[in-house]
Design an enzyme around this catalytic site. Structure first.
Site, PDB file in Angstrom:
ATOM      1  N   ASP A 159       9.481  20.738  -8.643  1.00  0.00           N
ATOM      2  CA  ASP A 159      10.216  22.152  -9.013  1.00  0.00           C
ATOM      3  C   ASP A 159      10.759  22.178 -10.297  1.00  0.00           C
ATOM      4  O   ASP A 159      11.565  21.305 -11.094  1.00  0.00           O
ATOM      5  CB  ASP A 159      11.250  22.907  -8.065  1.00  0.00           C
ATOM      6  CG  ASP A 159      11.496  23.835  -7.789  1.00  0.00           C
ATOM      7  OD1 ASP A 159      11.185  24.372  -8.544  1.00  0.00           O
ATOM      8  OD2 ASP A 159      12.573  24.627  -6.521  1.00  0.00           O
ATOM      9  N   GLU A 208       3.388  27.061  -7.645  1.00  0.00           N
ATOM     10  CA  GLU A 208       3.297  28.085  -7.242  1.00  0.00           C
ATOM     11  C   GLU A 208       3.249  29.187  -7.928  1.00  0.00           C
ATOM     12  O   GLU A 208       2.102  29.833  -8.445  1.00  0.00           O
ATOM     13  CB  GLU A 208       5.475  28.242  -7.700  1.00  0.00           C
ATOM     14  CG  GLU A 208       5.553  30.362  -7.232  1.00  0.00           C
ATOM     15  CD  GLU A 208       7.911  29.381  -7.939  1.00  0.00           C
ATOM     16  OE1 GLU A 208       8.551  30.059  -6.972  1.00  0.00           O
ATOM     17  OE2 GLU A 208       8.570  28.632  -8.071  1.00  0.00           O
ATOM     18  N   GLU A 214      10.342  34.973  -2.832  1.00  0.00           N
ATOM     19  CA  GLU A 214      12.196  33.615  -2.981  1.00  0.00           C
ATOM     20  C   GLU A 214      12.578  34.939  -3.220  1.00  0.00           C
ATOM     21  O   GLU A 214      13.849  34.937  -3.737  1.00  0.00           O
ATOM     22  CB  GLU A 214      12.111  32.526  -3.529  1.00  0.00           C
ATOM     23  CG  GLU A 214      11.037  32.315  -5.004  1.00  0.00           C
ATOM     24  CD  GLU A 214      11.251  31.013  -5.705  1.00  0.00           C
ATOM     25  OE1 GLU A 214      11.912  31.003  -6.485  1.00  0.00           O
ATOM     26  OE2 GLU A 214      11.166  30.385  -4.726  1.00  0.00           O
TER      27      GLU A 214
END
Length: 414
Positions: A159, A208, A214
């Site tokens: 991430d 992503e 989210e």
């Protein structure tokens, strides 16, 4: 890792490799875009490694639902997720941020026994995927891949790259190679859209590169935000998804109808704007060989009819057929599974509308259609849906009313 200095060139290179390319994807209608594999076709063929071990699947996820609606980041919580996954046939569990000290993957959280959790999961036939920020891996790609593979983990969710420069691009390739060597899967979260690297390294299952679910964790509400999110969901199917798999993380069970003033702002029980059928539709609409189920075991157990259907939706497909729609109205697709069954799914913007599904994509003969669609009251109560079964033949047209922010998903079996 914030960029605070720029060179006066883009990249240093020996000039011995294929340089980046740009492409236009053209179709006679917007629906044709989802059938394109141009990005994959232009990419470098797979590395000379064995990828037969790569196993796509669904993932039970902890962070979005606040560790089962506030149960906390603890060993017992993860065992709860693992038991749920094992019982329902979900292949993986994500251990998202919290299993280690902040930005230190070499020191575990005192209340999270990572080796015990991994052993427990493996004993139940569930794979553990570990979250980490890329800065913790950068420069130690081989060490990280080797260490956690020996520990028994099955892969990584990486991430916060939040950049698209050459340094990050080189990291993505280097870490993919290290993970391939040690039979570790990758979900590149916090990364730009896919550009074909997953063809070279098929252990990269998802990216992503999307304003995904989210965002609902800090959703402020209001008509403008609702309109933007509903449009984003439709347009992304034609635009972002054309580049490749998309880690949108769907599957919310607390569904707030458009116009009801939904806000989350850090709640332990986040929800989604739009209807239940919309969230279910995303399971087939959004391609994701590693498809996260965002909600909690508790909420899924309360909604087993919907969950059981979502959990069985395939994550890889034999064939894709675009259906009528366009980026500012409806996204719709039909996908054929390996077993010959078909799934059709669609979602709309904040405007409700009647959608006519042409089933011409089905082969000859009679088909059983299992349908989840918006109930008439879904425009005011987003959790309301209809679950129906009927027999159809190829070419039959089904009229499916879509609530504002609504959708449908259908499984066709011979």
């Amino acid at each position: 890792v914030v960029v605070d200095e720029h060179a006066d060139y883009l990249v240093e290179t020996e000039g011995t490799r294929t340089f980046p390319w740009r492409a236009f994807v053209l179709g006679d209608a917007p629906k044709d875009l989802c059938e394109s594999d141009l990005v994959q076709a232009l990419s470098v063929p797979r590395a000379n490694l064995d990828f037969s071990w790569v196993k796509p699947g669904k993932v039970a996820w902890d962070w979005w639902n606040c560790f089962d609606n506030g149960a906390g980041c603890k060993t017992a919580t993860y065992k709860r997720f693992i038991d749920f996954a094992a019982k329902t046939g979900v292949e993986y569990v994500i251990m998202d941020e919290g299993w280690s000290e902040s930005l230190n993957i070499w020191k575990f959280h005192p209340e999270v026994d990572v080796p015990q959790i991994i052993d427990y999961a493996n004993g139940k036939g569930v794979g553990i995927i570990l979250w980490m920020a890329w800065a913790q891996v950068y420069g130690e790609e081989e060490k990280v891949a080797s260490h956690f593979a020996k520990l028994g983990a099955k892969g990584f969710k990486v991430d916060f790259m939040d950049r698209g420069d050459a340094e990050v691009a080189n990291f993505l390739e280097k870490f993919a190679a290290a993970c391939a060597k040690h039979h570790m899967l990758i979900d590149y979260h916090g990364a730009y859209r896919p550009v074909g690297l997953q063809r070279t390294y098929p252990n990269i299952l998802n990216f992503e590169g999307i304003h995904g679910l989210e965002q609902m964790k800090w959703f402020a509400g209001g008509a403008d935000q609702e309109r933007a999110m509903m449009f984003n969901d439709v347009a992304a199917f034609y635009l972002r998804l054309t580049a490749g798999p998309m880690d949108y993380t769907p599957g919310a069970m607390l569904n707030h109808a458009v116009g009801t003033g939904h806000k989350d702002q850090g709640s332990n029980t986040p929800g989604s704007v739009g209807t239940r059928a919309r969230q279910m539709a995303m399971m087939a609409l959004y391609e994701a060989p590693l498809q996260m189920l965002c909600d909690s075991p508790t909420n899924y157990e309360r909604n087993r009819e919907c969950f059981d259907f979502m959990a069985k939706v395939p994550v890889v497909w034999q064939r894709t057929v675009g259906l009528a729609g366009c980026p500012d109205t409806v996204a719709a697709v039909a996908r054929q599974a390996k077993d010959g069954s078909w799934y059709a799914a669609a979602l709309t913007t904040v405007e409700g509308r009647d959608y006519q599904l042409d089933t011409q994509f089905l082969g000859e003969g009679a088909w059983q259609a299992e349908i989840f669609r918006d109930a008439p009251e879904a425009a005011k109560e987003g959790t309301k849906y209809l679950h129906e079964r009927k027999t159809v033949t190829a070419g039959e047209k089904l009229l499916l009313p879509l609530a504002p922010g609504g959708g449908f998903i259908i499984r066709f079996t011979k």
